[in-house]
Design an enzyme around this catalytic site. Sequence first.
Site, PDB file in Angstrom:
ATOM      1  N   CYS A   1       0.805  -1.229   0.085  1.00  0.00           N
ATOM      2  CA  CYS A   1      -0.214   0.042   0.059  1.00  0.00           C
ATOM      3  C   CYS A   1       0.983   1.206  -0.128  1.00  0.00           C
ATOM      4  CB  CYS A   1      -1.044   0.029   1.367  1.00  0.00           C
ATOM      5  SG  CYS A   1      -2.009   1.345   1.304  1.00  0.00           S
TER       6      CYS A   1
ATOM      7  N   CYS B   1       1.003   5.953   3.722  1.00  0.00           N
ATOM      8  CA  CYS B   1       1.338   5.339   5.000  1.00  0.00           C
ATOM      9  C   CYS B   1       0.207   5.242   6.198  1.00  0.00           C
ATOM     10  CB  CYS B   1       2.331   6.535   5.634  1.00  0.00           C
ATOM     11  SG  CYS B   1       1.488   8.062   5.920  1.00  0.00           S
ATOM     12  N   SER B   2      -1.195   5.512   5.766  1.00  0.00           N
ATOM     13  CA  SER B   2      -2.327   5.240   6.636  1.00  0.00           C
ATOM     14  C   SER B   2      -2.714   3.883   6.581  1.00  0.00           C
ATOM     15  CB  SER B   2      -3.229   6.359   6.527  1.00  0.00           C
ATOM     16  OG  SER B   2      -3.703   6.317   5.085  1.00  0.00           O
ATOM     17  N   CYS B   3      -1.919   3.096   5.452  1.00  0.00           N
ATOM     18  CA  CYS B   3      -2.772   1.903   5.554  1.00  0.00           C
ATOM     19  C   CYS B   3      -1.573   0.813   5.838  1.00  0.00           C
ATOM     20  CB  CYS B   3      -3.049   1.637   4.001  1.00  0.00           C
ATOM     21  SG  CYS B   3      -4.546   2.352   3.622  1.00  0.00           S
TER      22      CYS B   3
END
Lengths: 127, 208
Positions: B109, B112-114
Amino acid sequence: MSRYEDLVRVAAEVARIPRGDDGAPVFHEPWEAQAFAMTLALHEQGLFTWTEWAAALAAAIKQAQASGDCDDGSTYYQHWLAAIEQLVRDKGIATEQALAERRGAWDRAAHATPHGQPILLENDPLR
Amino acid sequence: MGHDHHHDHDDHSHLSEIELRVRALESILVEKGYVDPAAIDALVETYEVKVGPRNGAKVVAKAWADPAYREWLRTDATAAIASLGFIGRQGEHMVAVENTPDEHNMVVCTLCSCYPWPVLGLPPAWYKSAPYRSRAVLDPRGVLAEFGVDLPETTRIRIWDSTAEVRYLVIPMRPEGTEGMSEEALAELVTRDSMIGTGLARQPEAVR
């Protein structure tokens, strides 16, 4: 990165920095580390002294407590971020309006970005 | 805005209120020359290893040592991981995928939030890079080779694309010669990359 270790040491003298077993600062999410890094970078630029920083952070925490912050440490970097925003306003770098407009731009940019692509400010359709 | 939108099943991206504030501040400071984005990234990176994947390593070590826990992890990773006290702030759904001699799992992904922060800490810079994601899908063996991983031709490679709702944790294969080792000692063998699928667990000789 010893340059930063020195900064962290000095910063820790004026404001608590949550640390792990090995003494390194602990962050729960990337934005916390970014907020932390921005403070070190701004101090390095001479934007504020550590005394000013400590006062801004203390004020942010006090304000949060007054409005019912849970005060269990999990919100620590939210106060940290609020303190940077306050200093940025106080020093005339950006007004609250400018910050709010930019938040809106990032929000629109995120919504216009397909999942899996990097979110860039250029993706804001109103930009 | 707000945190609630991550339950949406649409395919656009989303930033939380706090991420918007950080991005707004940083982008303005960069434009005005107060902050060098490379310096911020470098600083954040210094901590990613330290913040690191110790929580995830404990999860994997327990799964290796305790068959009942391993089964729980495979069927309900969110609850099994939460039972050890590792809970995401945004209520992310965790899925554990197990490596076997026949199948190797890799997670990608670009956002970075995933990334499963509660178990793996901050994501490494390469994980966030666009080349990693596209190449992992097109040429997983090539990417693995760059990480020094050479799998048998017969091993199938599965790529798991993280979403805002689902985060994956790879359970690497338990190395040979680790029978009877304690969970603490086993956890030492579990690297961050082995839980992303770009590495294998370390051999016990390597940590002695």
